[in-house]
Enzyme design. Structure first.
Site, PDB file in Angstrom:
ATOM      1  N   LYS A  96      27.837   7.727  31.559  1.00  0.00           N
ATOM      2  CA  LYS A  96      28.211   8.489  32.757  1.00  0.00           C
ATOM      3  C   LYS A  96      26.998   8.926  33.576  1.00  0.00           C
ATOM      4  O   LYS A  96      27.053   8.930  34.801  1.00  0.00           O
ATOM      5  CB  LYS A  96      29.048   9.712  32.374  1.00  0.00           C
TER       6      LYS A  96
ATOM      7  N   GLY B   4      27.718  21.388  27.760  1.00  0.00           N
ATOM      8  CA  GLY B   4      27.331  19.982  27.852  1.00  0.00           C
ATOM      9  C   GLY B   4      27.976  19.336  29.079  1.00  0.00           C
ATOM     10  O   GLY B   4      28.404  20.021  30.020  1.00  0.00           O
ATOM     11  N   GLY B   5      28.071  18.012  29.053  1.00  0.00           N
ATOM     12  CA  GLY B   5      28.577  17.253  30.199  1.00  0.00           C
ATOM     13  C   GLY B   5      30.001  17.626  30.582  1.00  0.00           C
ATOM     14  O   GLY B   5      30.333  17.703  31.776  1.00  0.00           O
TER      15      GLY B   5
ATOM     16  N   GLU C 174      31.332  14.643  45.988  1.00  0.00           N
ATOM     17  CA  GLU C 174      30.798  15.982  45.712  1.00  0.00           C
ATOM     18  C   GLU C 174      30.972  16.330  44.232  1.00  0.00           C
ATOM     19  O   GLU C 174      30.061  16.872  43.596  1.00  0.00           O
ATOM     20  CB  GLU C 174      31.525  17.001  46.606  1.00  0.00           C
TER      21      GLU C 174
ATOM     22  N   MET D 202      39.539  20.454  24.959  1.00  0.00           N
ATOM     23  CA  MET D 202      39.394  19.150  25.632  1.00  0.00           C
ATOM     24  C   MET D 202      39.521  17.972  24.666  1.00  0.00           C
ATOM     25  O   MET D 202      39.729  16.840  25.087  1.00  0.00           O
ATOM     26  CB  MET D 202      38.050  19.078  26.351  1.00  0.00           C
TER      27      MET D 202
ATOM     28  N   THR E 281      23.882  27.596  22.139  1.00  0.00           N
ATOM     29  CA  THR E 281      22.494  27.756  22.585  1.00  0.00           C
ATOM     30  C   THR E 281      22.542  28.423  23.961  1.00  0.00           C
ATOM     31  O   THR E 281      22.862  27.770  24.967  1.00  0.00           O
ATOM     32  CB  THR E 281      21.811  26.377  22.693  1.00  0.00           C
TER      33      THR E 281
ATOM     34  N   GLY F 244      30.976  25.966  25.755  1.00  0.00           N
ATOM     35  CA  GLY F 244      30.281  24.676  25.784  1.00  0.00           C
ATOM     36  C   GLY F 244      29.469  24.564  27.063  1.00  0.00           C
ATOM     37  O   GLY F 244      29.886  25.078  28.118  1.00  0.00           O
TER      38      GLY F 244
ATOM     39  N   TYR G 288      41.334  15.713  21.666  1.00  0.00           N
ATOM     40  CA  TYR G 288      42.726  15.355  21.408  1.00  0.00           C
ATOM     41  C   TYR G 288      42.740  14.350  20.253  1.00  0.00           C
ATOM     42  O   TYR G 288      41.694  13.847  19.840  1.00  0.00           O
ATOM     43  CB  TYR G 288      43.397  14.728  22.652  1.00  0.00           C
TER      44      TYR G 288
HETATM   45  P1  NAP Z   1      27.944  17.210  24.896  1.00  0.00           P
HETATM   46  O1  NAP Z   1      27.362  17.031  26.247  1.00  0.00           O
HETATM   47  O2  NAP Z   1      27.303  16.571  23.719  1.00  0.00           O
HETATM   48  O3  NAP Z   1      27.977  18.828  24.641  1.00  0.00           O
HETATM   49  C1  NAP Z   1      28.366  19.313  23.398  1.00  0.00           C
HETATM   50  C2  NAP Z   1      28.608  20.834  23.480  1.00  0.00           C
HETATM   51  O4  NAP Z   1      29.206  21.227  22.242  1.00  0.00           O
HETATM   52  C3  NAP Z   1      27.356  21.669  23.643  1.00  0.00           C
HETATM   53  O5  NAP Z   1      27.651  22.813  24.402  1.00  0.00           O
HETATM   54  C4  NAP Z   1      27.012  22.051  22.197  1.00  0.00           C
HETATM   55  O6  NAP Z   1      26.298  23.274  22.061  1.00  0.00           O
HETATM   56  C5  NAP Z   1      28.408  22.250  21.637  1.00  0.00           C
HETATM   57  N1  NAP Z   1      28.459  22.063  20.193  1.00  0.00           N
HETATM   58  C6  NAP Z   1      28.344  20.902  19.505  1.00  0.00           C
HETATM   59  N2  NAP Z   1      28.433  21.129  18.175  1.00  0.00           N
HETATM   60  C7  NAP Z   1      28.623  22.469  18.043  1.00  0.00           C
HETATM   61  C8  NAP Z   1      28.770  23.307  16.904  1.00  0.00           C
HETATM   62  N3  NAP Z   1      28.740  22.833  15.654  1.00  0.00           N
HETATM   63  N4  NAP Z   1      28.935  24.657  17.109  1.00  0.00           N
HETATM   64  C9  NAP Z   1      28.970  25.142  18.365  1.00  0.00           C
HETATM   65  N5  NAP Z   1      28.823  24.398  19.497  1.00  0.00           N
HETATM   66  C10 NAP Z   1      28.641  23.073  19.327  1.00  0.00           C
HETATM   67  O7  NAP Z   1      29.473  16.776  24.850  1.00  0.00           O
HETATM   68  P2  NAP Z   1      30.461  16.662  26.102  1.00  0.00           P
HETATM   69  O8  NAP Z   1      30.302  15.343  26.744  1.00  0.00           O
HETATM   70  O9  NAP Z   1      30.302  17.901  26.911  1.00  0.00           O
HETATM   71  O10 NAP Z   1      31.899  16.623  25.390  1.00  0.00           O
HETATM   72  C11 NAP Z   1      32.473  17.794  24.818  1.00  0.00           C
HETATM   73  C12 NAP Z   1      33.903  17.496  24.362  1.00  0.00           C
HETATM   74  O11 NAP Z   1      34.751  17.286  25.483  1.00  0.00           O
HETATM   75  C13 NAP Z   1      34.021  16.257  23.490  1.00  0.00           C
HETATM   76  O12 NAP Z   1      34.827  16.598  22.385  1.00  0.00           O
HETATM   77  C14 NAP Z   1      34.727  15.233  24.355  1.00  0.00           C
HETATM   78  O13 NAP Z   1      35.551  14.374  23.604  1.00  0.00           O
HETATM   79  C15 NAP Z   1      35.576  16.161  25.236  1.00  0.00           C
HETATM   80  N6  NAP Z   1      35.959  15.528  26.526  1.00  0.00           N
HETATM   81  C16 NAP Z   1      37.283  15.289  26.737  1.00  0.00           C
HETATM   82  C17 NAP Z   1      37.694  14.692  27.932  1.00  0.00           C
HETATM   83  C18 NAP Z   1      39.168  14.432  28.152  1.00  0.00           C
HETATM   84  O14 NAP Z   1      39.506  13.665  29.071  1.00  0.00           O
HETATM   85  N7  NAP Z   1      40.048  15.051  27.398  1.00  0.00           N
HETATM   86  C19 NAP Z   1      36.761  14.337  28.913  1.00  0.00           C
HETATM   87  C20 NAP Z   1      35.394  14.625  28.669  1.00  0.00           C
HETATM   88  C21 NAP Z   1      35.008  15.209  27.459  1.00  0.00           C
HETATM   89  P3  NAP Z   1      24.671  23.298  22.118  1.00  0.00           P
HETATM   90  O15 NAP Z   1      24.303  23.259  23.568  1.00  0.00           O
HETATM   91  O16 NAP Z   1      24.323  24.574  21.453  1.00  0.00           O
HETATM   92  O17 NAP Z   1      24.185  22.088  21.356  1.00  0.00           O
END
Ligand code: NAP
Length: 286
Positions: free
Chosen positions: A68, A143-144, A83, A232, A167, A141, A234
């Protein structure tokens, strides 16, 4: 005439996108082919795959992990960005800008990137009847996924946003970056805290962490409550939803978000609107 689409990722075999888009095509009566496209994990391979796909007459591509940000860089350097994609710093939907193509730019220079993930979440919550207008939101969270939903949530008229993360400095850095990127976000009151310190009463609590992929559970305060809780993730048992369901909250996993973002991509590509509620019912019953 059959219109061609792909979803590019690595890994990609698990992707549900072909099933979802094939259902949309049946619902709207158009003929499509939608394939999973594996790509080696580097920017040069990604660009080569995309170029070959659109040169070959492809209409649109979805982009998933880990591409992405690469897709965003590709569109920022050569094409254009919506945007939502600009603020998310990530692209999940690619198409060609026909006006730029007609002006004679090389094909890759007409690439246009959008990000429909965040709006997919908002649309799913609204379809569930969850009130976003004036809502107090806690988003866990940084992240992305969290980044991509903040602008659409604010555009939906929420009252306040608290961003919690394991964090803390990643949460504060994300807010600073988003405020600089978007005047709409700049105007919004956003608080940050560590996940374990998040407490109080919220209307909606959203889990945008990837914790569901591990055996860990989030350290949630006993004083944290919400009328609605959304994860988010599933396709598996989600302790986050079980926790809030036991406290009386309405809950949802992120499958509807996945369908919602796909519906918006499909609409951008084909101009056909999707009945998402109907599509969700059909996909859930399979
Ligand atoms: P990412 O960029 O890797 O970010 C991961 C986040 O999770 C960070 O904030 C991280 O905290 C936190 N985290 C990871 N392990 C943790 C733990 N053990 N304890 C506490 N916090 C933890 O991932 P992402 O791309 O944002 O994706 C996040 C989730 O959204 C995924 O499960 C993905 O499948 C889901 N998602 C779903 C859809 C949908 O269409 N349903 C679309 C997009 C994403 P730190 O910053 O402290 O490391």
């Amino acid at each position: 005439m059959t219109q061609h689409f792909i979803v590019i990722g690595n890994p990609i075999a698990h992707s549900k996108s072909p099933e979802i888009h094939t259902l949309f095509a049946a619902q709207t009566g158009i003929e499509i082919s939608y394939q999973r496209q594996y790509c080696p994990d580097d920017a040069a391979s990604f660009t080569a795959v995309i170029e070959a796909f659109f040169q070959g007459g492809g209409v649109g591509a979805n982009v998933t992990v880990p591409f992405k940000q690469i897709a965003y860089d590709c569109c920022a350097a050569r094409g254009g960005l919506s945007e939502h994609a600009k603020v998310a710093g990530a692209v999940n939907t690619l198409l060609l800008n026909k006006t730029r193509l007609q002006s004679g730019v090389p094909l890759i220079g007409a690439l246009y990137g959008d990000n429909t993930d965040g709006q997919g979440l908002v649309n799913h919550m609204l379809s569930l009847g969850w009130p976003l207008k004036d809502a107090r939101i806690a988003l866990i969270g940084a992240g992305g996924a969290a980044r991509g939903v903040i602008l659409p949530l604010i555009e939906a008229g929420i009252a306040s946003l608290t961003l919690a993360n394991r964090t803390l400095n990643k949460a504060t850095a994300l807010v600073d970056e988003l405020r600089a990127a978007s005047p709409v976000i700049h105007e919004q009151q956003i608080e940050t805290c560590r996940t374990a310190e998040l407490d109080g009463q919220f209307d909606i609590i959203i889990n945008a962490t990837s914790i569901g992929l591990s055996a860990d559970t989030l350290p949630l305060s006993d004083n944290l409550n919400g009328h609605y809780a959304y994860d988010m993730m599933y396709g598996r048992e989600l302790p986050f939803l079980q926790h809030f369901s036991a406290r009386g909250a309405q809950t949802s996993d992120g499958y509807g978000m996945l369908i919602g973002q796909a519906a918006l991509s499909f609409e951008r590509w084909t101009g056909h609107a999707i009945d998402v509620v109907q599509a969700t019912k059909t996909l859930h019953s399979r």
